[in-house]
Design an enzyme around this catalytic site. Sequence first.
Site, PDB file in Angstrom:
ATOM      1  CG  HIS A  71      -0.408   0.159   2.525  1.00 43.89           C
ATOM      2  ND1 HIS A  71      -0.217   1.393   3.122  1.00 43.89           N
ATOM      3  CD2 HIS A  71      -0.002  -0.759   3.434  1.00 43.89           C
ATOM      4  CE1 HIS A  71       0.276   1.224   4.331  1.00 43.89           C
ATOM      5  NE2 HIS A  71       0.428  -0.069   4.547  1.00 43.89           N
ATOM      6  CG  ASP A 188       3.074   0.876   7.592  1.00 42.70           C
ATOM      7  OD1 ASP A 188       2.649   0.230   6.629  1.00 42.70           O
ATOM      8  OD2 ASP A 188       2.391   1.126   8.614  1.00 42.70           O
ATOM      9  CD  GLU A 222      -2.649  -1.401   5.575  1.00 46.87           C
ATOM     10  OE1 GLU A 222      -2.563  -2.362   6.372  1.00 46.87           O
ATOM     11  OE2 GLU A 222      -2.272  -0.249   5.863  1.00 46.87           O
ATOM     12  CD  GLU A 223      -1.321   3.020   7.356  1.00 53.58           C
ATOM     13  OE1 GLU A 223      -1.895   2.590   8.381  1.00 53.58           O
ATOM     14  OE2 GLU A 223      -0.109   2.864   7.159  1.00 53.58           O
ATOM     15  CG  ASP A 243       1.945  -3.464   5.430  1.00 50.84           C
ATOM     16  OD1 ASP A 243       2.756  -2.592   5.772  1.00 50.84           O
ATOM     17  OD2 ASP A 243       0.717  -3.259   5.346  1.00 50.84           O
ATOM     18  CG  HIS A 323       1.443   3.369  12.434  1.00 49.92           C
ATOM     19  ND1 HIS A 323       0.101   3.164  12.627  1.00 49.92           N
ATOM     20  CD2 HIS A 323       1.734   2.795  11.237  1.00 49.92           C
ATOM     21  CE1 HIS A 323      -0.398   2.487  11.604  1.00 49.92           C
ATOM     22  NE2 HIS A 323       0.585   2.248  10.747  1.00 49.92           N
TER      23      HIS A 323
END
Length: 350
Positions: A71, A188, A222-223, A243, A323
């Site tokens: 993603h 990510d 995706e998030e 991922d 994140h």
Amino acid sequence: MTKYPNVMETKQLIKDLVSIPSPTGNTKYVIQFVAKLLAEIGVETVKNRKGGLIATIPGQDESQHRMLTAHVDTLGAMVKEIKSNGRLKLALIGGFCYNAMEGEYCEIETVNGKIVTGTILMQQTSVHVYKDAGSAERNQANMEVRLDAKVENEADVRAIGIEVGDFVSFDPRVQLTDNGFIKSRHLDDKASVAMLIQLLKRIQQENIILPYTTHFLISNNEEIGYGGNSNITPETVEYLAVDMGAMGEGQRTDEYTVSICAKDSSGPYHYGLRKHLVDLCKTNHIGYKLDIYPYYGSDASAAMKAGYDVVHGLIGPGIDSSHAYERTHEDALVETERLLYYYVQSEFVE
């Protein structure tokens, strides 16, 4: 033929990708960038209605398909409120903590395409004014954006074009170190997007005939949970999400190997496919770690929740501080690219 994987090329591609703002919901420019790169190596793509990008490589068996995803959307925010003092309150996009963005530079993109820069700060930042500068909770109520513009009130902010709902992206602060680390926001999952591009490039350059028709989805939601839960052909048998591997206390994943996920918060991944991926690593001397990610979901788990009858798996390079301000090492990229290379040429699991 250039040595594969060409890790310096991969790292430069990651740097290019993370430098293009693409919070979930505003991924147009990075999707255009990826489509252009793939067109240059002779890979045709189509966009789905959600704005994601799909490339398909015909295989020897066209009656059974394989799908890989990564993603390109990232964490970010939207303008929630324009305060009376000319500062902004935020609504977060994606699951992350406010403390992970304190002090970060950001960009606000107006609906007219104008970019206004700023800094995300606590309202109580100054220790000379606020007694609770260090102890105040990092949350939506206490954090705000200080704009790099001469604004003193709500009217001033609207006069420069900023409005509620404008997208806010974070400065990636990407850095490549001399000893092989890459530090940046949004590894990510732009690290994996770069690796899928590199894989497609090698397939084209070496005229590799894949055993099955294989789809590559660059997803863009995706998030927020539904990036890869559509556009899966009825012929698709296996679905592999690429991922990040989650690191932390109690985890086996590290920054130097490919992480193979056995289970995340959605439940176990397919046991047979997981064993197949481990066998590929052992046979080809690929450094890997098996792990469980306790608070995680992927495009593959989203596909399962959507009801698709597929075999699903999840792999990726180990990435520290997910994140937040993330980091990985080129060794993890190399091992992940090698596993992908052998996987797309392998037979289905029984």
